[in-house]
Scaffold this motif. Structure first.
Motif, mmCIF file in Angstrom:
data_model
loop_
_atom_site.group_PDB
_atom_site.id
_atom_site.type_symbol
_atom_site.label_atom_id
_atom_site.label_comp_id
_atom_site.label_asym_id
_atom_site.label_seq_id
_atom_site.Cartn_x
_atom_site.Cartn_y
_atom_site.Cartn_z
ATOM 1 N N VAL A 159 0.844 -1.198 0.000
ATOM 2 C CA VAL A 159 0.000 0.000 0.000
ATOM 3 C C VAL A 159 0.880 1.250 0.000
ATOM 4 O O VAL A 159 0.610 2.217 -0.724
ATOM 5 N N LEU A 160 1.964 1.215 0.803
ATOM 6 C CA LEU A 160 2.893 2.351 0.832
ATOM 7 C C LEU A 160 3.467 2.609 -0.559
ATOM 8 O O LEU A 160 3.497 3.752 -1.041
ATOM 9 N N LEU A 161 3.886 1.539 -1.238
ATOM 10 C CA LEU A 161 4.426 1.699 -2.588
ATOM 11 C C LEU A 161 3.354 2.212 -3.546
ATOM 12 O O LEU A 161 3.628 3.022 -4.440
ATOM 13 N N ALA A 162 2.109 1.747 -3.356
ATOM 14 C CA ALA A 162 1.001 2.214 -4.199
ATOM 15 C C ALA A 162 0.817 3.718 -4.029
ATOM 16 O O ALA A 162 0.596 4.444 -5.007
ATOM 17 N N VAL A 163 0.906 4.195 -2.781
ATOM 18 C CA VAL A 163 0.752 5.627 -2.530
ATOM 19 C C VAL A 163 1.892 6.407 -3.203
ATOM 20 O O VAL A 163 1.669 7.477 -3.782
ATOM 21 N N LEU A 164 3.106 5.830 -3.157
ATOM 22 C CA LEU A 164 4.246 6.503 -3.801
ATOM 23 C C LEU A 164 4.016 6.639 -5.307
ATOM 24 O O LEU A 164 4.236 7.711 -5.888
ATOM 25 N N LEU A 174 -7.434 1.513 -15.538
ATOM 26 C CA LEU A 174 -6.236 0.673 -15.608
ATOM 27 C C LEU A 174 -5.690 0.272 -14.245
ATOM 28 O O LEU A 174 -4.734 -0.488 -14.159
ATOM 29 N N SER A 175 -6.276 0.780 -13.156
ATOM 30 C CA SER A 175 -5.787 0.405 -11.831
ATOM 31 C C SER A 175 -6.397 -0.909 -11.365
ATOM 32 O O SER A 175 -5.934 -1.507 -10.402
ATOM 33 N N GLY A 176 -7.469 -1.357 -12.041
ATOM 34 C CA GLY A 176 -8.187 -2.532 -11.569
ATOM 35 C C GLY A 176 -9.275 -2.167 -10.586
ATOM 36 O O GLY A 176 -9.879 -3.032 -9.962
ATOM 37 N N ALA A 191 -1.193 -5.110 -21.457
ATOM 38 C CA ALA A 191 -0.765 -3.713 -21.383
ATOM 39 C C ALA A 191 -1.082 -3.136 -20.007
ATOM 40 O O ALA A 191 -0.231 -2.519 -19.358
ATOM 41 N N ALA A 192 -2.313 -3.378 -19.532
ATOM 42 C CA ALA A 192 -2.735 -2.814 -18.252
ATOM 43 C C ALA A 192 -1.872 -3.335 -17.112
ATOM 44 O O ALA A 192 -1.547 -2.602 -16.179
ATOM 45 N N GLN A 193 -1.493 -4.626 -17.207
ATOM 46 C CA GLN A 193 -0.710 -5.219 -16.118
ATOM 47 C C GLN A 193 0.722 -4.695 -16.080
ATOM 48 O O GLN A 193 1.391 -4.802 -15.059
ATOM 49 N N ALA A 194 1.190 -4.123 -17.196
ATOM 50 C CA ALA A 194 2.563 -3.621 -17.229
ATOM 51 C C ALA A 194 2.640 -2.130 -16.892
ATOM 52 O O ALA A 194 3.698 -1.624 -16.545
ATOM 53 N N LEU A 195 1.514 -1.420 -16.982
ATOM 54 C CA LEU A 195 1.521 0.032 -16.772
ATOM 55 C C LEU A 195 1.497 0.390 -15.279
ATOM 56 O O LEU A 195 1.090 -0.435 -14.452
ATOM 57 N N PRO A 196 1.934 1.601 -14.932
ATOM 58 C CA PRO A 196 2.078 1.928 -13.496
ATOM 59 C C PRO A 196 0.770 1.906 -12.719
ATOM 60 O O PRO A 196 0.784 1.710 -11.514
ATOM 61 N N TRP A 197 -0.370 2.115 -13.396
ATOM 62 C CA TRP A 197 -1.629 2.186 -12.660
ATOM 63 C C TRP A 197 -1.969 0.872 -11.968
ATOM 64 O O TRP A 197 -2.656 0.863 -10.952
ATOM 65 N N ALA A 198 -1.458 -0.260 -12.517
ATOM 66 C CA ALA A 198 -1.704 -1.560 -11.882
ATOM 67 C C ALA A 198 -1.159 -1.586 -10.461
ATOM 68 O O ALA A 198 -1.631 -2.335 -9.607
#
Lengths: 270, 270
Positions: free
Chosen positions: A155-160, A193-195, A210-217
């Motif tokens: 979650v911390l990394l997601a916030v970053l 694209l975040s799911g 594509a979605a799984q490789a992009l940062p929004w995942a």
């Protein structure tokens, strides 16, 4: 502790306290997250009743997916917002020029503030919906105790990652003067694209990869899958690495864009 | 009657003023309208993606769900266009600008509904209408005159019901200034609920939505008649034609709530 670390901690704590002042608004928000969670959980139940095991999720995991994603929605600011609103306001008033000449790092200041905000929202708008979901919907809590700290790290990394994306959007204000349009486009992309709307594994081929490789995942899909213990330990490590990589890349991009923007302000004479 | 006409006229004047100011920046307006259509299309994209994995959801086909989605999103979107701005009430109470509205020779409710009126909110009803027309032609229904009339009546009644929910929800802010987001649970949450067939939700929830908030009259009940589907609650068939009555009752309740709220309002003291 160095004085700069103490400063950032103070900024984060102040931000935490600032968001905790609006108690009624927080309660109303928790209620809304819970209502949406319940509605979407029923739709997922209907889909998984028609197709058990879809996307590799069993029914309990599918329902839990909804509750975890609702609990993270505000924490990782999928809709944008948080420090972004403050920065936008400072563009409007022109205070932004002052900010750049403060003896505190511009990026560091807003990052600390956003981490404080996220910590408050994880507690306030995360705990209640997930508790409600577990009590009423046969949701699935992690079986291994170890999953909890790994989930929190994710979650911390997601916030970053989310912060870095929003930071880049905010910086477009230096060139466009009004980042509303970019923000609106970002909202569409990041919801999809975040799911947040549907697990990325359920997307059609091509779009899925594509979605799984992009940062929004990194925002919703990765932390939620870790919570659901979908992967082996080594795959979970890989997922954390994926988040870390995007966080580093995007923060570096934000830093570079900030340098360009600062130079532009100097050219204009501040 | 004279007072009603004056209320509508005040709404038109305020809305016209905001439209003129928005049209000063045509490119920005076009971009925001486009983004709005994209954002509001996302929830239907999710429905379509779900139907990539199944051909029925709760016993309903994709075109049948399209009818639910189109009617619900149209009613919500049109209501949001007309009165959606009323959710800024709490902010106005805090800032003291409600007092300014109260001393103007025009109904405060008309002003509050039209303040910050934006044609970009046409995005949702436009997109909903496209889905609705597609669904109506794809679904297996003999479109006789009475069914078309019922469809038209439900679109109007549905819009009125959502208008009443927006206004009724906003009046809560007279007592609870930060409750803005609570209203989203009824309006946006309600519309999301109505995108899906009643068969996938728990019976208590459906009953609550039918009688507590009259949401089911927006589209569930009349569409059960149009599609010739059995009612999961087994309610009297006459209720499937009662949407206009439900709309009238909601307006009455919302009006009474607004009056009670204004009476409880103490002013900001400026």
């Amino acid at each position: 502790m160095t004085s700069s670390a103490r400063l950032y901690l103070a900024i984060a704590r102040g931000s935490f306290r600032r968001y905790s002042t609006y108690r009624a608004a927080t309660l109303a928000g928790v209620f809304t997250n819970t209502v949406f969670g319940a509605i979407l959980a029923y739709t997922f139940l209907a889909l998984w009743r028609a197709r058990p095991g879809l996307g590799g999720y069993d029914t309990a995991q599918a329902v839990t997916y909804i509750w975890v994603s609702q609990s993270l929605l505000i924490t990782v600011a999928v809709w944008g917002g948080g420090f972004q609103d403050d920065v936008q306001e400072r563009f409007r008033t022109g205070d932004i020029a002052v900010d750049l000449y403060r003896p505190v790092d511009f990026l560091g200041w807003w990052l600390a503030a956003d981490l404080g905000r996220a910590a408050f929202h994880l507690l306030a708008r995360g705990l209640v919906p997930i508790t409600f979901g577990v009590l009423l919907f046969h949701a699935r809590l992690p079986h291994s105790v170890l999953t909890w700290p790994v989930f929190l790290l994710s979650v911390l990394l997601a916030v970053l990652v989310s912060f870095a994306l929003r930071y880049l959007v905010s910086l477009t204000g230096f060139w466009l003067h009004d980042s509303d349009g970019v923000r609106a486009v970002m909202l569409v992309v990041s919801m999809f694209l975040s799911g947040m709307l549907l697990p990325l594994g359920l997307f059609p081929d091509g779009l899925r990869e594509a979605a799984q490789a992009l940062p929004w995942a990194a925002l919703i899909q990765v932390p939620t899958d870790i919570f659901l213990e979908r992967d082996s330990a080594s795959a979970a490590l890989g997922a954390l690495g994926f988040q870390l990589l995007w966080a580093v890349l995007l923060l570096a991009a934000g830093r570079a864009a900030q340098l360009l923007a600062t130079r532009k302000v100097v050219v204009q004479g501040g | 009657m004279e007072r009603l006409r004056w209320a509508v006229r005040s709404w038109q004047l305020t809305a016209g003023m905001w439209t003129r100011s928005a049209m000063a920046y045509r490119a920005s307006f076009a971009l925001m309208l486009g983004a709005n259509i994209l954002i509001t299309s996302l929830d239907f994209v999710v429905v379509v993606l779900m139907f990539q994995h199944t051909d029925r959801l709760g016993g309903w086909s994709l075109p049948e769900l399209g009818l639910l989605y189109g009617t619900s999103a149209f009613a919500l979107g049109t209501a949001d266009l007309f009165v959606g701005s009323v959710d800024g009430l709490g902010e106005r109470i805090r800032a003291g600008t409600l007092d300014v509205m109260l001393i103007r020779p025009a109904p405060a409710l008309s002003q509050a509904c039209a303040e910050r009126f934006s044609l970009r909110r046409l995005g949702r009803p436009t997109q909903a209408l496209v889905v609705l027309i597609w669904a109506a032609s794809a679904v297996r229904v003999d479109w006789s005159w009475d069914k078309l009339l019922l469809l038209a009546a439900l679109l109007v009644s549905g819009t009125v019901i959502f208008c009443a929910l927006f206004i009724g929800g906003a009046t809560l802010q007279f007592w609870w200034g930060e409750a803005k987001e609570l209203q989203n649970s009824f309006t946006y949450g309600g519309a999301t609920l109505l995108h899906y067939p009643p068969t996938i939700f728990a019976k208590d929830l459906v009953a609550g939505v039918t009688f507590g908030l009259p949401l089911a009259f927006v589209n569930w009940l009349p569409l059960l008649h149009i599609l010739g589907k059995p009612d999961p609650l087994g309610l009297p068939a006459a209720l499937q034609f009662a949407s206009p009555l439900a709309a009238a009752a909601s307006v009455l309740v919302a009006g009474l709530l607004w009056r009670a709220g204004l009476r409880a309002y103490r002013g900001a003291g400026n």
